[in-house]
Design a protein around this motif. Structure first.
Motif, PDB file in Angstrom:
ATOM      1  N   PHE A  13      30.574   9.308 -18.135  1.00 60.95           N
ATOM      2  CA  PHE A  13      29.120  10.061 -18.026  1.00 60.95           C
ATOM      3  C   PHE A  13      29.168  11.532 -17.806  1.00 60.95           C
ATOM      4  O   PHE A  13      28.116  12.142 -17.916  1.00 60.95           O
ATOM      5  N   ALA A  14      30.507  12.138 -17.565  1.00 61.44           N
ATOM      6  CA  ALA A  14      30.539  13.369 -17.448  1.00 61.44           C
ATOM      7  C   ALA A  14      29.992  14.326 -18.373  1.00 61.44           C
ATOM      8  O   ALA A  14      30.021  13.911 -19.649  1.00 61.44           O
ATOM      9  N   PRO A  15      29.558  15.613 -18.129  1.00 57.81           N
ATOM     10  CA  PRO A  15      29.411  16.003 -16.798  1.00 57.81           C
ATOM     11  C   PRO A  15      28.392  15.574 -16.074  1.00 57.81           C
ATOM     12  O   PRO A  15      27.199  15.509 -16.424  1.00 57.81           O
ATOM     13  N   VAL A  16      28.697  15.320 -14.655  1.00 61.57           N
ATOM     14  CA  VAL A  16      27.485  14.604 -13.846  1.00 61.57           C
ATOM     15  C   VAL A  16      26.930  15.856 -13.239  1.00 61.57           C
ATOM     16  O   VAL A  16      27.497  16.990 -13.070  1.00 61.57           O
ATOM     17  N   MET A  17      25.935  15.661 -12.220  1.00 59.14           N
ATOM     18  CA  MET A  17      25.070  16.437 -11.586  1.00 59.14           C
ATOM     19  C   MET A  17      26.228  17.370 -10.596  1.00 59.14           C
ATOM     20  O   MET A  17      26.745  16.615  -9.884  1.00 59.14           O
ATOM     21  N   PRO A  18      26.305  18.680 -10.741  1.00 56.58           N
ATOM     22  CA  PRO A  18      27.103  19.214  -9.787  1.00 56.58           C
ATOM     23  C   PRO A  18      26.353  19.510  -8.359  1.00 56.58           C
ATOM     24  O   PRO A  18      25.514  19.211  -8.109  1.00 56.58           O
ATOM     25  N   GLY A  19      27.640  19.875  -7.505  1.00 53.45           N
ATOM     26  CA  GLY A  19      27.147  20.496  -6.184  1.00 53.45           C
ATOM     27  C   GLY A  19      27.247  19.055  -5.184  1.00 53.45           C
ATOM     28  O   GLY A  19      26.643  18.908  -4.184  1.00 53.45           O
ATOM     29  N   VAL A  20      28.092  18.101  -5.780  1.00 46.86           N
ATOM     30  CA  VAL A  20      28.519  17.104  -4.569  1.00 46.86           C
ATOM     31  C   VAL A  20      29.555  17.022  -4.267  1.00 46.86           C
ATOM     32  O   VAL A  20      30.651  16.947  -4.872  1.00 46.86           O
ATOM     33  N   GLU A  21      29.979  16.897  -2.967  1.00 48.86           N
ATOM     34  CA  GLU A  21      31.453  16.644  -2.310  1.00 48.86           C
ATOM     35  C   GLU A  21      31.484  15.405  -1.400  1.00 48.86           C
ATOM     36  O   GLU A  21      30.546  15.150  -0.729  1.00 48.86           O
ATOM     37  N   PHE A  22      32.655  14.783  -1.508  1.00 48.49           N
ATOM     38  CA  PHE A  22      32.886  13.657  -0.923  1.00 48.49           C
ATOM     39  C   PHE A  22      33.551  13.743   0.393  1.00 48.49           C
ATOM     40  O   PHE A  22      34.665  14.354   0.220  1.00 48.49           O
ATOM     41  N   VAL A  23      33.209  13.219   1.408  1.00 48.97           N
ATOM     42  CA  VAL A  23      33.655  13.497   2.940  1.00 48.97           C
ATOM     43  C   VAL A  23      34.527  12.158   3.115  1.00 48.97           C
ATOM     44  O   VAL A  23      33.952  11.141   3.023  1.00 48.97           O
ATOM     45  N   ARG A  24      35.513  11.964   3.680  1.00 47.29           N
ATOM     46  CA  ARG A  24      36.603  10.730   4.051  1.00 47.29           C
ATOM     47  C   ARG A  24      35.560  10.004   5.079  1.00 47.29           C
ATOM     48  O   ARG A  24      35.004  10.605   5.904  1.00 47.29           O
ATOM     49  N   PHE A  25      35.545   8.653   4.730  1.00 47.33           N
ATOM     50  CA  PHE A  25      34.756   7.755   5.506  1.00 47.33           C
ATOM     51  C   PHE A  25      35.013   7.911   7.042  1.00 47.33           C
ATOM     52  O   PHE A  25      36.191   7.528   7.259  1.00 47.33           O
ATOM     53  N   ASN A  26      33.983   8.319   7.837  1.00 42.03           N
ATOM     54  CA  ASN A  26      34.320   8.227   9.311  1.00 42.03           C
ATOM     55  C   ASN A  26      35.257   9.369   9.973  1.00 42.03           C
ATOM     56  O   ASN A  26      35.827   8.957  10.873  1.00 42.03           O
ATOM     57  N   ASP A  27      35.481  10.079   8.876  1.00 40.38           N
ATOM     58  CA  ASP A  27      36.511  11.341   9.360  1.00 40.38           C
ATOM     59  C   ASP A  27      35.610  12.374   9.869  1.00 40.38           C
ATOM     60  O   ASP A  27      35.373  13.222   8.945  1.00 40.38           O
ATOM     61  N   ILE A  28      35.432  12.609  11.125  1.00 39.00           N
ATOM     62  CA  ILE A  28      34.566  13.758  11.719  1.00 39.00           C
ATOM     63  C   ILE A  28      35.338  15.257  11.353  1.00 39.00           C
ATOM     64  O   ILE A  28      34.936  16.162  10.985  1.00 39.00           O
ATOM     65  N   ALA A  29      36.866  15.153  11.308  1.00 42.20           N
ATOM     66  CA  ALA A  29      37.481  16.529  10.816  1.00 42.20           C
ATOM     67  C   ALA A  29      37.112  16.760   9.749  1.00 42.20           C
ATOM     68  O   ALA A  29      36.693  17.968   9.326  1.00 42.20           O
ATOM     69  N   ASP A  30      37.228  15.896   8.627  1.00 43.01           N
ATOM     70  CA  ASP A  30      36.756  16.159   7.227  1.00 43.01           C
ATOM     71  C   ASP A  30      35.646  16.776   7.033  1.00 43.01           C
ATOM     72  O   ASP A  30      35.078  17.400   6.407  1.00 43.01           O
ATOM     73  N   LEU A  31      34.604  15.996   7.888  1.00 45.89           N
ATOM     74  CA  LEU A  31      33.177  16.333   7.713  1.00 45.89           C
ATOM     75  C   LEU A  31      32.887  17.644   8.372  1.00 45.89           C
ATOM     76  O   LEU A  31      32.263  18.521   7.546  1.00 45.89           O
ATOM     77  N   ARG A  32      33.452  17.985   9.616  1.00 44.31           N
ATOM     78  CA  ARG A  32      33.290  19.438   9.703  1.00 44.31           C
ATOM     79  C   ARG A  32      33.884  20.357   8.876  1.00 44.31           C
ATOM     80  O   ARG A  32      33.105  21.255   8.637  1.00 44.31           O
ATOM     81  N   ALA A  33      35.094  20.228   8.293  1.00 43.46           N
ATOM     82  CA  ALA A  33      35.719  21.156   7.690  1.00 43.46           C
ATOM     83  C   ALA A  33      34.951  21.244   6.277  1.00 43.46           C
ATOM     84  O   ALA A  33      34.996  22.668   5.708  1.00 43.46           O
ATOM     85  N   LYS A  34      34.140  20.181   5.741  1.00 44.89           N
ATOM     86  CA  LYS A  34      33.290  20.459   4.441  1.00 44.89           C
ATOM     87  C   LYS A  34      32.060  20.935   4.580  1.00 44.89           C
ATOM     88  O   LYS A  34      31.216  21.319   3.717  1.00 44.89           O
ATOM     89  N   PHE A  35      31.418  20.938   6.075  1.00 44.02           N
ATOM     90  CA  PHE A  35      29.881  21.104   6.327  1.00 44.02           C
ATOM     91  C   PHE A  35      29.969  22.586   6.414  1.00 44.02           C
ATOM     92  O   PHE A  35      30.762  23.189   6.809  1.00 44.02           O
ATOM     93  N   SER A  36      28.717  23.129   5.994  1.00 48.16           N
ATOM     94  CA  SER A  36      28.436  24.559   5.906  1.00 48.16           C
ATOM     95  C   SER A  36      27.201  25.012   5.662  1.00 48.16           C
ATOM     96  O   SER A  36      26.382  23.965   5.383  1.00 48.16           O
ATOM     97  N   SER A  37      26.615  26.130   5.713  1.00 45.81           N
ATOM     98  CA  SER A  37      25.239  26.491   5.433  1.00 45.81           C
ATOM     99  C   SER A  37      24.868  26.293   4.019  1.00 45.81           C
ATOM    100  O   SER A  37      23.755  26.470   3.616  1.00 45.81           O
ATOM    101  N   GLU A  38      26.081  26.129   3.294  1.00 45.64           N
ATOM    102  CA  GLU A  38      25.774  25.594   1.742  1.00 45.64           C
ATOM    103  C   GLU A  38      25.054  24.351   1.379  1.00 45.64           C
ATOM    104  O   GLU A  38      24.648  23.982   0.396  1.00 45.64           O
TER     105      GLU A  38
END
Ligand SMILES: Cc1ncc(COP(=O)(O)O)c(C=O)c1O
Length: 418
Positions: free
Chosen positions: A162-187
């Motif tokens: 169904f592309a293009p889908v709604m933009p602005g979504v990023e996926f974080v690895r499940f239960n991976d705190i380092a990945d979560l911290r790396a992808k989190f920002s004021s954006e």
């Protein structure tokens, strides 16, 4: 041609080809059993994918439907009726949130949650805060199939055609705190999660990961949104699965068992977040109608009066214990997990998981297989230990019968914390 074959032939000509249905024609049900056209009973451990929490033919639901349908079924949201404020009061009490909006399904509740988050971030920006529009969702998540929900759902097969889908979504690895911290920002305007992933294989978040999502979002004014569509309304032995963690989201969504089988969803949010919606910004023709509200109130009353949350927790613990003893006898079970009556047994092969679901069906027990290798159990809340015993005996028989074939097959993945 029998009736089932006639219906199958007609559906294959007349319906869009979206489902690969099992060849069963159900016409009724009683308690934890659903009944086919020839009167055969099936023990339903899936409850219409987590919907029929009080089972089939429950007098409380029947009575509420009859009573309310004699009075008023639909008004539209242009006028008041007696049900919405009362149901909102009950749901705000049981979720710990402040305000509600009612929809007709899970995905619509989730769409409303996404809209609230974007509009809330807009308000914060207008007040001078630095906050973007990005959503962080989790790998293996499932939030529904409409455009916004689909964009926040992990599996590519649900999104790519169904592309293009709604933009602005990023996926974080499940239960991976380092990945979560790396992808989190004021954006980021919101982190989206299921406290216990459903379609993703009945996977609970770790306490540390969930707590970190709350800490990060609180640090910037971003929102934490918990999808309780599958895990909520008592399924895990608490009204919402986030209660197991002591973490409060800013928004949660409910649906599936909310109105005992009458379609209904709800989004609940804090007073702060509710600033995001004004008349005209969101709406629905059917959502929160008198019939669905009356039934939902009756379901909640019944769960409370019968102390069903404790019952769910106890029978769910028993179910997991029995699956663990089964795992001790059958090496094909590599993990047993879940909370309350949201239970899974992960097998070491997708072929065996598929075969097990089919063999259970032959033994008149409904379960389903999700995430390829996971047997998922979402039974009605009224399930008794004797029903668990019936299911375990059937699984024991199936694994014993297939052990020879299974040991011959190559094994994937080792045994984890069973
Ligand atoms: C966690 C979760 N969110 C959203 C949905 C979508 O709900 P619905 O099918 O009612 O649109 C589901 C459905 O399975 C779900 O499990």
């Amino acid at each position: 041609m029998n009736k089932l074959d006639q219906i199958r032939a007609a559906e294959s000509r007349l319906l869009l080809s979206t489902y690969d249905r099992n060849p069963l024609l159900f016409v009724g049900g009683a308690g934890v059993h659903i009944i086919d056209e020839s009167g055969e009973k099936y023990l339903d451990l899936l409850s219409g994918i987590g919907v029929n929490a009080l089972g089939y033919g429950h007098p409380v639901i029947e009575e509420a439907i009859v009573r309310q349908s004699r009075k008023l079924i639909h008004t539209s949201n242009l006028y008041f009726h007696e049900g919405q404020a009362e149901l909102a009061l009950r749901l705000t009490e049981l979720t710990g949130l402040d305000r509600a909006f009612f929809s007709n399904s899970g995905t619509e509740a989730w769409e409303a949650a996404l809209k609230l988050a974007r509009a809330h971030a807009g308000i914060l920006r207008s007040e001078g805060k630095q906050i973007g529009t990005k959503f962080l969702a989790l790998e293996q998540s499932f939030h529904g199939r409409t455009f916004g929900s689909m964009a926040t759902t992990y599996k590519a097969k649900y999104r790519e055609p169904f592309a293009p889908v709604m933009p602005g979504v990023e996926f974080v690895r499940f239960n991976d705190i380092a990945d979560l911290r790396a992808k989190f920002s004021s954006e980021v305007c919101a982190i989206l999660l299921e406290a216990v992933q459903g379609e993703g294989g009945v996977r609970p978040l770790t306490q540390e990961f969930f707590a970190e999502t709350r800490a990060l979002t609180s640090s910037t004014g971003a929102l934490l949104i918990a999808d309780e569509i599958q895990s909520g309304m008592g399924r895990t032995g608490k009204w919402c699965a986030y209660e197991h963690y002591g973490v409060m989201p800013d928004i949660t969504t409910l649906a599936k068992p909310l109105a005992g089988g009458i379609p209904m969803g709800a989004v609940l949010c804090t007073e702060e977040v509710s600033r995001a919606f004004h008349p005209g910004q969101h709406g629905t023709t059917f959502g929160g109608g008198p019939l669905a509200c009356a039934v939902a109130i009756a379901v909640i009353d019944h769960i409370e009066n019968e102390n069903l949350l404790d019952h769910v927790a106890q029978v769910g613990d028993y179910f997991q214990q029995q699956l663990r003893s089964l795992a001790a006898r059958h090496s094909a079970i590599v993990d047993v997990r879940g909370k309350g009556l949201m239970v899974a047994a992960e097998l070491d092969s997708a072929a065996l998981a598929k075969l097990t679901a089919a063999e259970m069906l032959k033994r008149h027990i409904l379960i389903n297989c999700t995430s390829d290798t996971v047997l998922r159990f979402l039974p009605p809340f009224i399930l008794q230990r004797a029903h668990v015993d019936t299911a375990i005996a059937a699984l024991d028989e199936i694994f014993t019968e297939n052990a020879a074939a299974h040991t011959a097959a190559p094994s994937v993945g080792g045994k984890s914390h069973v």
